[in-house]
Design an enzyme around this catalytic site. Structure first.
Site, PDB file in Angstrom:
ATOM      1  N   ARG A 183     -21.414 -14.114  -2.746  1.00 51.84           N
ATOM      2  CA  ARG A 183     -22.776 -13.723  -2.383  1.00 51.84           C
ATOM      3  C   ARG A 183     -23.729 -13.984  -3.556  1.00 51.84           C
ATOM      4  NH1 ARG A 183     -21.731  -7.142  -2.436  1.00 51.84           N
ATOM      5  NH2 ARG A 183     -21.244  -7.001  -4.650  1.00 51.84           N
ATOM      6  N   ALA A 206     -13.585 -10.405  -5.157  1.00 53.75           N
ATOM      7  CA  ALA A 206     -12.719  -9.248  -5.384  1.00 53.75           C
ATOM      8  C   ALA A 206     -12.581  -8.379  -4.140  1.00 53.75           C
ATOM      9  CB  ALA A 206     -13.247  -8.400  -6.544  1.00 53.75           C
ATOM     10  N   ARG A 207     -13.643  -8.320  -3.298  1.00 51.77           N
ATOM     11  CA  ARG A 207     -13.616  -7.399  -2.162  1.00 51.77           C
ATOM     12  C   ARG A 207     -13.919  -8.057  -0.812  1.00 51.77           C
ATOM     13  NH1 ARG A 207     -16.426  -4.165  -6.015  1.00 51.77           N
ATOM     14  NH2 ARG A 207     -15.167  -2.436  -6.798  1.00 51.77           N
ATOM     15  N   VAL A 263     -11.554  -9.883 -11.983  1.00 48.24           N
ATOM     16  CA  VAL A 263     -11.526 -10.466 -13.323  1.00 48.24           C
ATOM     17  C   VAL A 263     -11.424  -9.424 -14.429  1.00 48.24           C
ATOM     18  CG1 VAL A 263     -12.737 -12.566 -12.602  1.00 48.24           C
ATOM     19  CG2 VAL A 263     -14.054 -10.615 -13.479  1.00 48.24           C
ATOM     20  N   TYR A 297     -28.655   2.282 -17.119  1.00 47.27           N
ATOM     21  CA  TYR A 297     -28.030   0.962 -17.287  1.00 47.27           C
ATOM     22  C   TYR A 297     -27.213   0.838 -18.575  1.00 47.27           C
ATOM     23  CZ  TYR A 297     -28.033  -4.060 -16.038  1.00 47.27           C
ATOM     24  OH  TYR A 297     -27.696  -5.335 -15.643  1.00 47.27           O
ATOM     25  N   LYS A 310     -23.465  -6.467 -21.215  1.00 52.82           N
ATOM     26  CA  LYS A 310     -24.168  -7.748 -21.163  1.00 52.82           C
ATOM     27  C   LYS A 310     -24.567  -8.211 -22.564  1.00 52.82           C
ATOM     28  CE  LYS A 310     -24.172  -8.573 -16.704  1.00 52.82           C
ATOM     29  NZ  LYS A 310     -23.488  -9.750 -16.118  1.00 52.82           N
ATOM     30  N   ASP A 334     -33.690  -9.672  -6.305  1.00 53.81           N
ATOM     31  CA  ASP A 334     -33.311  -8.826  -5.168  1.00 53.81           C
ATOM     32  C   ASP A 334     -32.065  -9.389  -4.474  1.00 53.81           C
ATOM     33  OD1 ASP A 334     -33.301  -6.796  -3.363  1.00 53.81           O
ATOM     34  OD2 ASP A 334     -34.992  -7.521  -2.182  1.00 53.81           O
ATOM     35  N   THR A 335     -30.904  -9.156  -5.105  1.00 52.97           N
ATOM     36  CA  THR A 335     -29.618  -9.549  -4.535  1.00 52.97           C
ATOM     37  C   THR A 335     -28.884  -8.304  -4.044  1.00 52.97           C
ATOM     38  OG1 THR A 335     -28.461  -9.316  -6.646  1.00 52.97           O
ATOM     39  CG2 THR A 335     -29.465 -11.460  -6.182  1.00 52.97           C
TER      40      THR A 335
END
Length: 249
Positions: free
Chosen positions: A13, A35-36, A62, A150, A157, A187-188
């Site tokens: 995705r 993974a899912r 991973v 975050y 990161k 916006d993912t």
């Protein structure tokens, strides 16, 4: 003639999916890692095969080094080479610092940091056999500026960007280029896990100097540039794609 091969982790995705499709259009056979969501990953496989390219589907978290090694063994057995690795898979627990537990930290660092390191290590072995390759790591602005809830992801990161620099130097003699792309709010599906998603989107839309939010294609265009020969002398850099929002105080 053996076609070149690209692995995009977390490619069922979002940015990973669109990168896989763009590379297939550019003539690469593709390794889709997930993974899912197997159903979503299979849809990407179908789209790549409709473009006339081969697609290998591999389920592997991973964050697990054994699964990483098994994934690369399968790639070697199937294609005998690897030319591109995009370390896109990411995860993480988003909570205030006072609510972070040890397992939250370990999970986040394991996928975003350790996973990228060991994928790059295994990729380099295959790339060296065919004369070199390119690696692009996907980061985010939380690596250099504060984002609410975050902490674990942002620090992971930052580690990924530091890793990019080390990989770039150590892999250069193998003719392997390594860089990173850091994106502003896109916006993912991943953004849906942010507790303050709506607030982030509203701020990005209103504040970005470029006048609009970053879109998936903006990220993919930059990834494709770094993978091209036009970027052959760019090494160990993190390219920020955020429409200028990180420049604001």
């Amino acid at each position: 003639m053996t076609n070149k091969v690209a692995l995009i982790t977390g490619s069922s995705r979002g940015i990973g999916k669109q990168t896989a499709i763009r590379l297939a259009k550019a003539g690469y056979d593709i390794v889709i890692n997930y993974a899912r969501s197997k159903s979503a990953a299979l849809e990407v496989v179908e789209e790549i095969e409709s473009l006339g390219r081969k697609a290998l589907l591999i389920k592997a978290n991973v964050g697990d080094v054994k699964k990483i090694k098994a994934m690369f063994e399968t790639i070697d057995e199937t294609f005998g080479r690897l030319d591109i690795l995009v370390n896109n898979a990411a995860s993480g627990v988003q909570k205030p610092i006072v609510e972070l537990e040890e397992n939250h930290w370990d999970w986040t660092m394991g996928i975003n940091g350790k996973g990228a390191l060991f994928c790059a290590k295994e990729a380099a072995k295959l790339m060296e056999k065919s004369g070199g390759g390119q690696i692009v790591n996907i980061s985010s602005l939380g690596s250099i500026r504060y984002l609410e809830n975050y902490t674990a992801v942002g620090v992971s990161k930052a580690a990924l960007e530091a890793l990019t620099r080390y990989l770039a130097v150590e892999f250069a003699p193998m003719n392997i280029r390594v860089n990173a792309v850091s994106g502003g709010a896109v916006d993912t599906d991943a953004l849906k896990h942010f507790p303050n998603r709506e607030e982030l989107l509203k701020e990005a839309a209103a504040s970005t100097p470029a006048g609009r939010m970053v879109e998936i294609d903006d990220m993919v265009n930059t990834i494709m540039f770094l993978l091209s020969e036009d970027a052959s002398m760019i090494r160990g850099q993190t390219i920020i794609v955020d429409g200028g929002i990180s420049l604001l105080v």
